[in-house]
Structures are given as C-alpha cells and as structure tokens.
Design an enzyme around this catalytic site. Structure first.
Site, mmCIF file in Angstrom:
data_model
loop_
_atom_site.group_PDB
_atom_site.id
_atom_site.type_symbol
_atom_site.label_atom_id
_atom_site.label_comp_id
_atom_site.label_asym_id
_atom_site.label_seq_id
_atom_site.Cartn_x
_atom_site.Cartn_y
_atom_site.Cartn_z
ATOM 1 N N SER A 9 43.731 38.704 59.695
ATOM 2 C CA SER A 9 44.819 37.943 60.324
ATOM 3 C C SER A 9 44.312 37.309 61.599
ATOM 4 C CB SER A 9 45.983 38.872 60.667
ATOM 5 O OG SER A 9 45.660 39.655 61.806
ATOM 6 N N ASP A 10 44.967 36.239 62.048
ATOM 7 C CA ASP A 10 44.692 35.793 63.406
ATOM 8 C C ASP A 10 45.278 36.852 64.340
ATOM 9 O OD1 ASP A 10 43.948 34.394 65.649
ATOM 10 O OD2 ASP A 10 44.662 32.473 64.900
ATOM 11 N N CYS A 11 44.870 36.814 65.617
ATOM 12 C CA CYS A 11 45.146 37.993 66.434
ATOM 13 C C CYS A 11 46.627 38.213 66.659
ATOM 14 C CB CYS A 11 44.322 37.940 67.704
ATOM 15 S SG CYS A 11 42.595 38.155 67.225
ATOM 16 N N SER A 30 48.855 38.143 64.276
ATOM 17 C CA SER A 30 49.760 37.246 63.555
ATOM 18 C C SER A 30 50.750 37.977 62.665
ATOM 19 C CB SER A 30 49.012 36.138 62.806
ATOM 20 O OG SER A 30 48.090 36.643 61.909
#
Ligand SMILES: *[C@@H]1O[C@H](CO)[C@@H](O)[C@H](O)[C@H]1NC(C)=O
Ligand SMILES: *[C@@H]1O[C@H](CO)[C@@H](O)[C@H](O)[C@H]1NC(C)=O
Length: 784
Positions: free
Chosen positions: A299-301, A303
C-alpha cells in the site's frame, strides 16, 4: 474535509522533509557488518528448518515458514516495520526504502552516516528521461543497486526499494511530475522496465537472487496531490476503460511483464469509486492475474487507514483490512494491518488463509533477495561495501546522465556554445545559480558532493555572481540592480532561474505555469541590459510557460536542466561552453498558461471533448498551442534523416479459423486477441546523417497515426510514439538505426470498451520530416 485528521502519511512526509533538511551528512548511526537476517549458521535451530534450505525452491520454503507462524506473528509481519520472530531466528525488517534516482533516506529503511556519508545522487527522473537512452536508465539502476547492496551489507540500508514512480505526467501542475519519466506511456513503461532491470539485476546474475527488489508505483491513475481543495487522500479519479487501457495501464503492464518487477504499490486515490488498494479487479485480477506479478503488492503509506478514516469507504477498520487483503494487498506501509488483522480474522471477515496468501508473496521476495540464506557476506553481492559507493565511475555516470538529459530549447544566432576566449567574464545570475539540494529534487539522499552552476561555469571562465532574487519565490526587486550591473559589465550573461521544492513537490501542485514571483521581470530586465548574449537556464520538474523568453530576441538561448543531480553545474557548463553537445528532448508537452483555464486537474480524460472546450491532454490528444512540444530539443549540429527501408505492407495473421468474410478490408479492425501477435513486427531502417561540424547524439522518435477510416470512431491518439532510439553520430558521418515496431502493441488502438484493435489500412509513420505509409492487411482467411 474540515475536522478530518491529517493522515499519518502526510505527517510522516512532513517529518521526513524536516529531517532531510536538517540532517545533511550528520552520521546518526555507526555502520557495521550486517548480521544474518535469518537462518544464521551459528544458530543450532536454524539448520533444521526447511525454510532455511537455500537450495530448495522458494515457494516451498515460504510455505514451510508460513506453516510455522501463529496468527499473532503473521499479523505483525504485514506492516513495513515487520516484527522479529525470535523463536524462529528471524529478525525484524524495515521494508520501506527509496531509490528514485540514487539511494535515498526518505523512508526509514535507509540512513546515511558512518562509513556511508552519502550516495551518488543522479538527476531527477524527468531529466534522465529526457535522454531517451534506455541503456543509460538501466546503467543508473545498476549503480544505484550496487550502492544499495553495499549499504545493506553495512547495516545502513534495506533491500526493498519503493521506486520508480511511473505515473503518467498527465497534468503539468502535478508536484510529483519531476519524479516521473514524463507523459508518454511507452517512454514511461520503457523507463520502468529498464530501471527495474538495472536495480534488480539481470536474470542469472547473483546466483538467481534479486539484487534489490524494486517497486512500480502508484497503481493507478494517481497524479494529483493537492489542488484546489482536493487532495490525494480524498480524490476519486474517474477513468474511462479506454483511457485506462491505452494510457494509465501501459507503464505498469510493461513494468510487471517486461521489467519483472518484484513489487507494485497501490495508491491513495480511488478509481471509479473504489480505493485502488481495495480493488480486486485492479490488484488480484489485473496485476497478479493478467500480468502475472511475481512479487508483492504494497500500500502507499497508510493508504488502508486513509480509505477507512478519510474516505469512509468501510465502516470499521477490520473491514478495511479484510477488503485490502482480499483485493490482493500483501503488505501495508504503516501499522494499520498489523493492528487490526487479528480482529478481522476473529470476526470472520476473512480467513487466516487470506493472510497466508499475502505472506507467501512477501516472504518469497525476502527469500529471493537471499535474506534467508544465512551470512550476508557469503552471498552474491556480499562483498559490496563502502568502497563501492560514490566511486569516481558512479559519480561520472551521474554527470553523464545530466549531460545526456539537458535540453536545448532555443539557440538563436546561434549564441551557444560560449567560448572562454570570447567570453572572458560571464555574469551568473538567479536564485538557482549557486544551489546544491535544489539540483537533486525530491526523494533524494545525501549526495557525494555537488557542483553548482556557478562552480561549473567558473571552471571555464571568470564569473560575476549576482543572486538577482533572494529565492525562487522572487517576491521583490531588491537585488535586481546588482544583477543588471553585472550583465552590463560581462561578455555574456547566464540566468539560472526556475522552480524548486517550495513551488512543486509532493502534496504541492502548482496553480500556475509561469515563473514564480518577479523572476520573469528580472530575466527581461537583465536581458535588456546585457552587453553580451543572454542565456536562460531553467531548473524545474514540470513545464514552465516561458513564452516571454522564447519570444524575446534578447534572450538568445534557453536550456532546460530539469533537476540535474549532484553534478548538474558541471553538465550545464559543459553544454554552455560546447564540451558537450546537447541531445536531450522534452519528455512532456510545455503548455501555455491559459491551457489551465479549460482543464481542471481533477478531470482525468485524456481525449478532448467534441466541442474542444476541454482540449485533452498530452501530445497524443491535445492539438492546441504549445510553448514547446513533446520531443523538442536542439543540438549544436544538424541531423538529416533518410529512410533506408521499411515495409509498405504488413500482413496480420489471424488466430484460429474463422469464416471467409469480406469484413477485414480497410475500415475494419482486428481484435488484438484475434491476431497472432508473437514476432509480428515491422522493421524500419533509418539513416541519420550528422550534417554539421560537431559530433552529437540524436534521438530518433517514430510516431504513428492510425488510418482515418479505421480508427477515427474511437478517437485514437493524434499520433503515438511507437519507437525511439538514441544514436551518437560523429560530425559528417552517417549511422543506420533499426527500430522494430510491434504491430499488436504499438499499432493497435483502444475502443470505447477498452478493447485493443488493430485497424486495417494505411498507418502513417512519421520520423522527423520523413513520412512513410504502411498498409496493414488481415491475412486471407480460410473457409471453414
Ligand atoms: C461477415 O461477418 C459479419 C459478422 O461478423 C456478418 O454480419 C456478415 O454478414 C458476414 N459477411 C459475409 C459476406 O459472410
Ligand atoms: C546511452 O548511455 C550510455 C550509458 O551512459 C552511453 O554509454 C551511451 O553512449 C549512450 N548512448 C548515446 C547514443 O548517447
């Protein structure tokens, strides 16, 4: 949005930027030889574990390990800060490291200090992309991964790097456009595949182990950070099936299928109402299913936390976790999954087997990296150390990349190159004239050292330095007079202007394409006063509307340096004084300022509306006025193209047996899935003659336009880059360039339902001023 807490990731970014700005070279931790991460040969127990048997197949080892873990242990392995499992002899691991254009300390997995005070800081990606040199992109990846492995061995870096950023530079305002290889899906995809190959090591190197694991991000349709009150944590990108297939998916597919990347990161935004990290169609079906990702999805941080907390996509954190894991997410950047996974399983929202699936993917990558093979020093890449970081050869490549990427936009006269004999004193003016960290852009590390433009030019001639503006914001004219005086007294004037991270950055999109503050006024006034020729050098990631300078006869030459990296000042000077002949080309369209008025950043559509009130995006779809077009770039010499050979007819063989039918003539199109695509390519041979007096590099760009009758109803691109090749040609010499155009991939167009079809009939190839038509015909069909 009021009342919503800032997502942890945004706060983390802010903290990191703060750290970056104050840390510069201070050693925070002493480096030392790294202990084995797992399977320590000194550990009695480890020898007995099947997952420690380096010669066994990775999937088997991963299954063995997963079978030994408890649910609690599994949950704690799902975050970037993966916990140790002491009873199995496994240490903790920080997954988050970055290496966008050099080993970076954005991300807690990597630190500078001790034996590793810095790393080679290459130009920002948009600059390197402008070289259009795929071998350079791979070579940079190789150097970065040498340095990354060295830092890992020394206990200062990770092995999982969340780079490159391969989102399309769809909108010129995007603050992160600088991180990308530009607006063309094929260039971006080629960059991704090349850089990833360089980072991960060629197949067969390293005894079959990955050198480092790269990550293509952010999947997908993420190219808005914070514009007009809308931010990436809340943005729902509405993307048509057609744009998804012929624009947004292209680089990611190439990264996974051609680059064989070991990871893909999903983004913060939603696509058509579903957060990308919760979309099984994107993750499980497309990335892992259709493209066959061999690796992990991260995941993006934070997200997952964002789609629960900010987007309210699920009503409980446990449901968010279950949705993400079931969609195909394997690892969370952030603590959200580690925190809520057990409850989600206990509450029956998902099974422990779903978690096992995720862990099999992450553990397999750690095993492919050799992390379960025992002593690091005994492994492939185990001898890389401090001596392999910032080597003269690595720093030379950073310089070479800047030389290859810098673009000559204008050269009237020609005013350039300057000569140390005629230009004995040069006025160097501007807020970017003596900068260091500005040259490396964002997602950088601590550079080995810097050469500023002032220092670079100072090696050729005497300089008279004046800032002109206190900073790029240039909010007043207090320093103008000194600059004007310097220009009056010098034999030539170089203005180094443009942007920096205070204007365009992560979470900071622009709202104007003009030079900030009073920069434009300074340039015009200095150019008016200058005794000798005036040269404008721009640093920026995104395009800048500098029509005023383009049209000003007193501004004789313009160079775009992007963010040229640690050696940027040397490269700029080498080009200004002709030691290097510029050969870079713009990887994105430079729009005029008034383009913005009709194009909300939130509208994802690539194609113009029929009325043209919305004019479309990128050279592929936008046909309006530009400041400089995609592919623009001048040289100190002159190149002439002649077509040596190219077929005028290509027969497209169809797969399977179909009734003989008159429907396959011009005006018709064959579905790509109905054609036999393997090895179906079209070879173009082109002679490039250097008709000038200087050696130089030239990039051949091959564009195609589909037949009017075949494709028009699907509003295909006005033209599409189908191949490119950079070639070096000595003065007076001629080189033959061969370009293979893949018929199914490159000459197909995408219909409204997202289906790729190859239009039959005349496709027009354009290479500079050479135009060639190729007729595609479906093979005569057998009657059944
Ligand atoms: C060819 O195929 C189309 C549909 O695929 C059909 O409508 C048409 O009648 C066929 N033509 C002939 C000549 O068989
Ligand atoms: C491409 O880059 C590589 C690596 O720097 C270099 O050796 C080569 O000469 C470049 N090609 C051209 C045509 O500039």
């Amino acid at each position: 949005m009021t009342g919503t807490a800032l997502p942890a990731a945004a706060a983390a970014t802010a903290t990191l930027l703060l750290l970056l700005s104050i840390s510069g070279g201070i050693g925070r931790l002493a480096a030392g030889a790294r202990e084995p991460f797992a399977c320590d040969p000194k550990d009695e127990r480890a020898r007995g574990f099947p997952f420690c048997q380096a010669s066994s197949p990775v999937p088997e080892r991963a299954r063995d390990l997963v079978g030994r873990l408890t649910l609690q242990e599994k949950a704690k392995l799902l975050g970037n800060d993966a916990a140790a499992v002491p009873r199995l002899g496994i240490k903790g691991y920080e997954w988050w490291s970055e290496a966008l254009h050099g080993v970076s300390n954005v991300g807690p997995g990597t630190r500078f200090g001790g034996d590793f005070p810095g790393a080679t800081s290459f130009p920002q990606v948009i600059t390197t992309a402008a070289s259009f040199n795929a071998s350079l992109w791979e070579a940079i990846g190789q150097v970065v991964s040498d340095e990354a492995r060295a830092m890992y061995n020394g206990g200062m870096g990770g092995l999982t790097y969340w780079s490159p950023n391969i989102n399309i530079l769809r909108d010129p305002r995007w603050g992160r456009g600088q991180e990308t290889p530009g607006e063309d899906p094929v260039v971006v995809g080629q960059y991704a595949a090349s850089y990833v190959r360089g980072l991960q090591g060629a197949e067969g190197d390293g005894g079959g182990r990955l050198k480092v694991a790269a990550c293509c991000k952010h999947f997908t349709a993420y190219d808005l950070d914070n514009w007009n009150g809308i931010d990436r944590y809340h943005f729902n990108a509405r993307v048509s099936k057609q744009d998804m297939e012929d624009t947004f998916s292209v680089p990611f597919r190439m990264c996974v299928m051609e680059g064989k990347v070991a990871s893909v990161m999903c983004s913060y935004n939603q696509v058509n109402g579903i957060p990308t990290c919760a979309d099984p169609n994107l993750l499980r079906k497309t990335v892992r299913g259709a493209w066959r990702l061999d690796g992990y999805v991260v995941s993006d941080c934070d997200s997952v936390g964002v789609f629960y907390g900010n987007q309210h996509y699920t009503s409980t954190p446990q449901q968010a976790v279950a949705d993400a894991i079931k969609a195909g997410l394997d690892l969370d950047c952030g603590p959200f999954l580690a925190k809520h996974t057990e409850e989600a399983v206990r509450g029956g929202l998902m099974n422990e087997a779903d978690i096992d699936g995720a862990l099999l993917n992450t553990l397999a990558v750690q095993m492919r990296l050799g992390m379960f093979d025992g002593e690091p020093s005994a492994q492939a890449y185990g001898t890389l150390g401090p001596k392999d970081v910032c080597t003269p050869a690595h720093q030379e490549l950073a310089l070479e990349a800047a030389r290859q990427g810098i673009v000559l936009l204008k050269n009237q006269g020609p005013a350039l190159p300057l000569s140390p004999r005629r230009h004995r004193a040069v006025a160097i003016i501007g807020p970017n004239s003596d900068v260091t960290v500005t040259m490396v852009g964002n997602y950088a590390g601590v550079a080995c050292g810097y050469t500023t433009p002032l220092q670079g030019i100072g090696k050729y001639t005497k300089t008279i330095h004046q800032q002109g503006c206190a900073d790029v914001a240039c909010s007043d004219d207090k320093l103008f007079e000194g600059a004007i005086q310097a220009a009056r007294g010098a034999d030539a004037t170089v203005l180094v202007m443009g942007l920096d991270q205070s204007i365009e950055a992560e979470f900071k999109d622009r709202d104007s394409l003009l030079l900030p503050g009073r920069q434009q006024e300074l340039v015009s006034k200095v150019a008016m006063a200058s005794k000798g020729p005036t040269v404008l050098v721009l640093m920026s990631g995104g395009p800048v509307d500098i029509s005023f300078a383009k049209n000003d006869l007193r501004v004789a030459a313009i160079l775009w340096a992007g963010y040229p990296g640690q050696a940027g000042g040397t490269a700029i000077a080498d080009i200004l004084f002709g030691a290097t002949n510029p050969g870079g080309k713009l990887p994105m369209t430079w729009y005029p300022q008034d383009y913005l008025a009709s194009v909300p950043m939130t509208v994802m559509d690539m194609r113009p509306t029929r009325s043209n009130l919305y004019p479309g995006r990128t050279y592929r779809f936008y046909g309006g006025p530009v400041v400089y077009p995609f592919g623009h770039g001048l040289s100190y010499t002159h190149f002439v193209h002649t077509l040596a050979s190219a077929p005028s007819t290509v027969v497209v063989p169809l797969a399977g047996r179909r009734p003989a039918n008159a429907t396959m003539g011009p005006g018709k199109a064959v579905r790509v899935t109905h054609a036999r695509c393997a090895r179906l390519s079209l070879g173009v041979q082109l002679d490039v003659q250097n008709a000038g007096a200087r050696d130089g590099a030239h990039t051949v760009l091959v564009f195609s336009t589909p037949p009017k009758d075949g494709g028009a109803r699907w509003a295909p691109p006005r033209s599409q880059l189908v191949g490119f090749q950079r070639v070096h040609v000595a003065a007076g010499a001629r080189e033959r360039v061969g370009i293979n155009i893949h018929v199914c991939k490159s000459l197909s167009v995408v219909d409204g339902a997202g289906v790729r079809r190859i239009p039959m009939g005349e496709h027009r190839l354009q290479i500079g001023d050479v135009v060639h038509s190729v007729s595609l015909q479906a093979e005569p069909l057998r009657v059944i």
